[in-house]
Design a protein around this motif. Sequence first.
Motif, mmCIF file in Angstrom:
data_model
loop_
_atom_site.group_PDB
_atom_site.id
_atom_site.type_symbol
_atom_site.label_atom_id
_atom_site.label_comp_id
_atom_site.label_asym_id
_atom_site.label_seq_id
_atom_site.Cartn_x
_atom_site.Cartn_y
_atom_site.Cartn_z
ATOM 1 N N ARG A 283 0.814 -1.212 0.000
ATOM 2 C CA ARG A 283 0.000 0.000 0.000
ATOM 3 C C ARG A 283 0.855 1.272 0.000
ATOM 4 N NH1 ARG A 283 -2.814 -3.763 -1.239
ATOM 5 N NH2 ARG A 283 -4.963 -4.130 -0.555
ATOM 6 N N LEU A 284 2.071 1.161 -0.564
ATOM 7 C CA LEU A 284 2.898 2.345 -0.776
ATOM 8 C C LEU A 284 2.510 3.043 -2.074
ATOM 9 C CD1 LEU A 284 6.341 0.891 0.352
ATOM 10 C CD2 LEU A 284 4.766 2.339 1.662
ATOM 11 N N GLN A 285 1.753 2.353 -2.907
ATOM 12 C CA GLN A 285 1.039 2.947 -4.042
ATOM 13 C C GLN A 285 -0.227 2.132 -4.213
ATOM 14 O OE1 GLN A 285 3.185 2.703 -7.755
ATOM 15 N NE2 GLN A 285 3.342 0.487 -7.716
ATOM 16 N N THR A 286 -1.260 2.720 -4.778
ATOM 17 C CA THR A 286 -2.506 1.985 -4.948
ATOM 18 C C THR A 286 -2.594 1.310 -6.308
ATOM 19 O OG1 THR A 286 -3.652 3.957 -5.775
ATOM 20 C CG2 THR A 286 -3.763 3.545 -3.396
ATOM 21 N N ASP A 287 -1.806 1.767 -7.275
ATOM 22 C CA ASP A 287 -1.965 1.313 -8.654
ATOM 23 C C ASP A 287 -0.607 1.014 -9.293
ATOM 24 O OD1 ASP A 287 -4.996 2.405 -9.195
ATOM 25 O OD2 ASP A 287 -3.829 3.830 -8.012
ATOM 26 N N PHE A 311 -8.103 3.261 -12.603
ATOM 27 C CA PHE A 311 -7.120 3.565 -11.565
ATOM 28 C C PHE A 311 -7.855 4.136 -10.362
ATOM 29 C CE2 PHE A 311 -4.610 3.372 -15.363
ATOM 30 C CZ PHE A 311 -3.407 2.828 -14.950
ATOM 31 N N ALA A 312 -7.317 3.869 -9.168
ATOM 32 C CA ALA A 312 -8.025 4.259 -7.954
ATOM 33 C C ALA A 312 -7.402 5.443 -7.232
ATOM 34 C CB ALA A 312 -8.089 3.075 -6.987
ATOM 35 N N GLY A 313 -6.055 5.508 -7.200
ATOM 36 C CA GLY A 313 -5.459 6.525 -6.351
ATOM 37 C C GLY A 313 -4.139 7.063 -6.849
ATOM 38 N N VAL A 314 -3.042 6.605 -6.255
ATOM 39 C CA VAL A 314 -1.731 7.197 -6.527
ATOM 40 C C VAL A 314 -0.761 6.143 -7.058
ATOM 41 C CG1 VAL A 314 -2.015 9.017 -4.808
ATOM 42 C CG2 VAL A 314 -1.030 6.828 -4.123
ATOM 43 N N VAL A 315 0.201 6.614 -7.856
ATOM 44 C CA VAL A 315 1.202 5.732 -8.453
ATOM 45 C C VAL A 315 2.594 6.271 -8.176
ATOM 46 C CG1 VAL A 315 -0.370 5.019 -10.290
ATOM 47 C CG2 VAL A 315 1.190 6.928 -10.687
ATOM 48 N N ASP A 316 3.592 5.400 -8.344
ATOM 49 C CA ASP A 316 4.989 5.748 -8.138
ATOM 50 C C ASP A 316 5.695 5.788 -9.498
ATOM 51 O OD1 ASP A 316 7.377 6.283 -6.881
ATOM 52 O OD2 ASP A 316 7.800 4.190 -6.401
ATOM 53 N N LYS A 317 6.792 6.524 -9.563
ATOM 54 C CA LYS A 317 7.614 6.591 -10.774
ATOM 55 C C LYS A 317 6.785 7.001 -11.999
ATOM 56 C CE LYS A 317 11.428 5.146 -8.698
ATOM 57 N NZ LYS A 317 10.915 5.154 -7.313
#
Length: 391
Positions: A283-287, A311-317
């Motif tokens: 859960r460090l990213q949602t997608d 997509f639901a929330g937040v992404v990384d990179k």
Amino acid sequence: MRAVTWRGVNEIGVEDVPDPSILNDHDLILEVGLSATCGSDLHLVGGYIPAMRAGDVLGHEFMGTVVETGSSVTKHHVGDRVVVVSFTSCGQCWYCRQGLFSLCDNGNPNPGLTEALWGQSIGGCYGYSHAMGGWAGSHAQYIRVPYADQGAFAIPDGVSDQRALFASDAAPTGWTGAHQAGVQAGDVVAVWGAGGVGQMAARAAMLMGAERVVVIDRLDNRLEQVRTHIGAETLDYEKTDIPAELREMSGGRGPDVCIEAVGMEAHSPGPQHIYDQVKQQMRLQTDRPTAVREAIYSCRKGGTVFTLGVFAGVVDKFPLGAVMNKALTLRGAQQHGHRYIPEILDRMSRDEVRTEHLATHVMSLEEGAKGYQMFKEKEDGCVRAVFVPGA
């Protein structure tokens, strides 16, 4: 009545639930004829979408026969065969009047969670958590359809149930992506994902005049469906360098339009898939934005990238620098099906849009858990499991 329900993370049940009833003069009650699984359902099953409760009825892509109407319903009558758009939209608010039906101000009676997630609430969706309205889903014998004159569409006599079924969600979602991305005659269009939505986005782009349409996936049976039933070209991302191939196919520039039809659980070969999956599980990213990243890097300078997968929330990179420096237009949307379904049904009646091939596994409602298992794991070449509540 019997229904397929969400019982918990990765747990699907079939149980008795209360029959629906008319609660508003604009409602109708539909006897469900066919109801399909959808890739976005897997986010619910896996626990990635919040606000699911044990016993919630799943399903949002469906058609059937009208068995009861509210006193204010004027377009539909008992016995009519209709397909229903997956989003509940009032047709009267500012957003609906602009043709942005999935952004309806009144279609979601539980707006608080999505307002917290996204700053504003959007419309509701059948069987898609209490964050999206808490509406009972379509994997059931009967379903209540609010705003019936807005969201239910009469099926032409020459269109089969199985073809019309996918005018509920897969086809209008694909049309939303192609149209909102601004596909024009002569464009090169790349679509990530060869599921039902990706195939329909490709078909829509072709009918809008795209010169070349390429669909990207890794599953042979889905790529074969694209070639056979859609008529688009295909690439297997496990066997080739996708950005390089797309440049080669577009005069060295890259596609004019890139449509991502995969969503928050995207797969990819190599270590970045493990990285994204671990961060999602923690859960460090949602997608997982794997396909979106590749679409951004692949798109030509000044082109358009459209996120059509859920997509639901937040992404990384996320490569924001590439979006800005390449002067890309980045858009996304849930489907505005009320806007596109009449055209889709007309094209279906003229054999310009065929969707029966998507229903690879048709089964009874009692086999709901099996259907979702096959769909999730792609067992036996499953593209879509379709439930027949009357079987």
